[in-house]
Scaffold this active site. Structure first.
Site, short mmCIF file in Angstrom:
data_model
loop_
_atom_site.label_atom_id
_atom_site.label_comp_id
_atom_site.label_asym_id
_atom_site.label_seq_id
_atom_site.Cartn_x
_atom_site.Cartn_y
_atom_site.Cartn_z
N SER A 1 5.20 7.11 2.90
CA SER A 1 4.12 8.09 3.03
C SER A 1 2.88 7.51 3.68
CB SER A 1 3.76 8.68 1.66
OG SER A 1 3.46 7.67 0.73
N GLY B 1 4.98 5.85 -4.28
CA GLY B 1 6.27 5.18 -4.36
C GLY B 1 6.67 4.71 -2.98
N VAL C 1 1.28 3.91 -4.08
CA VAL C 1 0.68 5.24 -4.10
C VAL C 1 1.70 6.33 -4.43
CG1 VAL C 1 -0.69 6.91 -2.81
CG2 VAL C 1 -1.14 4.48 -2.55
N HIS D 1 0.83 -1.21 0.00
CA HIS D 1 0.00 0.00 0.00
C HIS D 1 0.87 1.26 0.00
CE1 HIS D 1 -4.31 -1.31 0.90
NE2 HIS D 1 -3.64 -2.42 0.65
N ASP D 2 2.06 1.18 0.54
CA ASP D 2 2.95 2.33 0.51
C ASP D 2 3.50 2.54 -0.90
OD1 ASP D 2 4.56 4.46 1.61
OD2 ASP D 2 6.29 3.12 1.45
N ASP E 1 4.13 -19.83 1.25
CA ASP E 1 4.40 -20.94 0.34
C ASP E 1 3.58 -20.75 -0.94
OD1 ASP E 1 1.78 -21.55 1.08
OD2 ASP E 1 2.39 -23.07 2.54
#
Length: 328
Positions: free
Chosen positions: A79, A75, A73, A69-70, A254
């Site tokens: 943020s 990069g 958005v 998720h970081d 796995d």
């Protein structure tokens, strides 16, 4: 053990090969970036991840989701860690994220031993890498030297995040905009071999009638699996209830995720489409048959993921606190 050694050697080769491509686009990054300025940086992060994950087995999945998720958005610039109104973290798509405490714990320790040196963005990338290894996945050599971003806007989240109801074309378009290929899409979806989701994330596969009863409307989902989901996630289920992404080996990193897809047990529509679409079916079958192949591809795709839009030099800063930008 022999299989792990083969996988490890392959990952070393592919990682160092990939380095030359990424070093040209991100000259501020390098392997062992903190070798002189903070030699214990990676050890401190790894220790924080292992300690927390030993106490809470759900943390590896949360840390892996957090870095995704970081990076998708603004990069990979940390943020998503910033707190405040209208930040990425405040968007409804991110309110269920977890693992922040692990990053903050590692940051607190690093500020004691190496103040103003190690970025929150690097801590997050390292934490996700170590979380995968803790859960039984491969160790991947990664570049460090990221700077923390100063911009975090909730309005940027939805246009840059995969929705669980996305078609393959929609996912391909988004991944391509980040420099990721169709192979990367299939491989990185394998992150769903660990972690969990709230009932609302797959509710679109069912229809609720006037009596509050759920009926399966997605024919691509195994009926027995669907019945289990309905039982554990009824229409009136508490918003806090979560379901393991992988119903078989939820705590192990796995290739069971791909085996589940072959059995029509992908939790989200965006999972099931990887097997139902001819463009990705063959790769799903390949990864379901070979743990070694999955680990090899994971090392390459994860390496690309955590190098999306990195900030170096004066493009960012090293935050003193991961939750707020530096002032003064």
């Amino acid at each position: 053990m022999e299989q792990r050694l083969i996988t490890f050697n392959f990952l070393l080769l592919t990682t160092f090969t990939s380095f030359f491509w990424f070093s040209s686009s991100s000259p501020g990054l390098s392997f062992n970036f903190y070798g002189a300025s903070c030699p214990t940086a990676e050890f401190i992060v790894r220790n924080a991840v292992r300690s927390a994950s030993t106490s809470d087995s759900t943390l590896p999945g949360k840390l892996l989701r957090l870095v995704f998720h970081d990076c998708m958005v603004e990069g990979c610039d940390g943020s998503v860690l910033l707190e405040g109104n209208e930040t990425e973290r405040s968007d409804p798509a991110n309110t269920s994220l977890g693992g922040f405490s692990v990053v903050e714990s590692a940051k607190e320790m690093l500020e004691i031993f190496c103040p103003d040196t190690v970025s929150c963005a690097d801590i997050l990338a390292l934490s996700a890498r170590d979380a995968v290894e803790f859960a039984g996945g491969p160790h991947v050599q990664i570049l460090t030297g990221r700077k923390d971003g100063r911009v975090s806007l909730a309005s940027n989240v939805r246009p840059n995040m995969v929705d669980t109801s996305f078609t393959l074309d929609e996912m391909m378009k988004l991944f391509s905009s980040k420099g990721l290929s169709l192979d990367d899409l299939v491989t990185l979806s394998g992150a769903h071999t660990i972690g969990s989701a709230h009932c609302s994330a797959f509710r679109d596969r069912f229809q609720e009638d006037s009596k509050g009863k759920l009926t399966l409307i997605d024919s691509s989902l195994d009926k027995i699996y669907a019945d289990d989901l309905k039982q554990r996630c009824p229409a009136d289920a508490s918003p806090s209830i979560t379901i393991n992404n992988d119903p078989e080996t939820s705590l192990s990193f796995d290739n069971q995720y791909y085996k589940n897809l072959l059995s029509h047990k992908g939790l989200f529509q965006s999972d099931s489409v990887l097997f139902s679409d001819g463009r990705t079916r063959e790769m799903v079958e390949e990864l379901s048959n070979s743990l070694e192949s999955f680990f090899e591809k994971w090392g390459q795709s994860f390496f690309k993921l955590i190098n999306i839009g990195v900030k170096t030099g004066n493009e960012g800063e090293v935050r003193r606190l991961c939750t707020s930008i530096n002032i003064g």
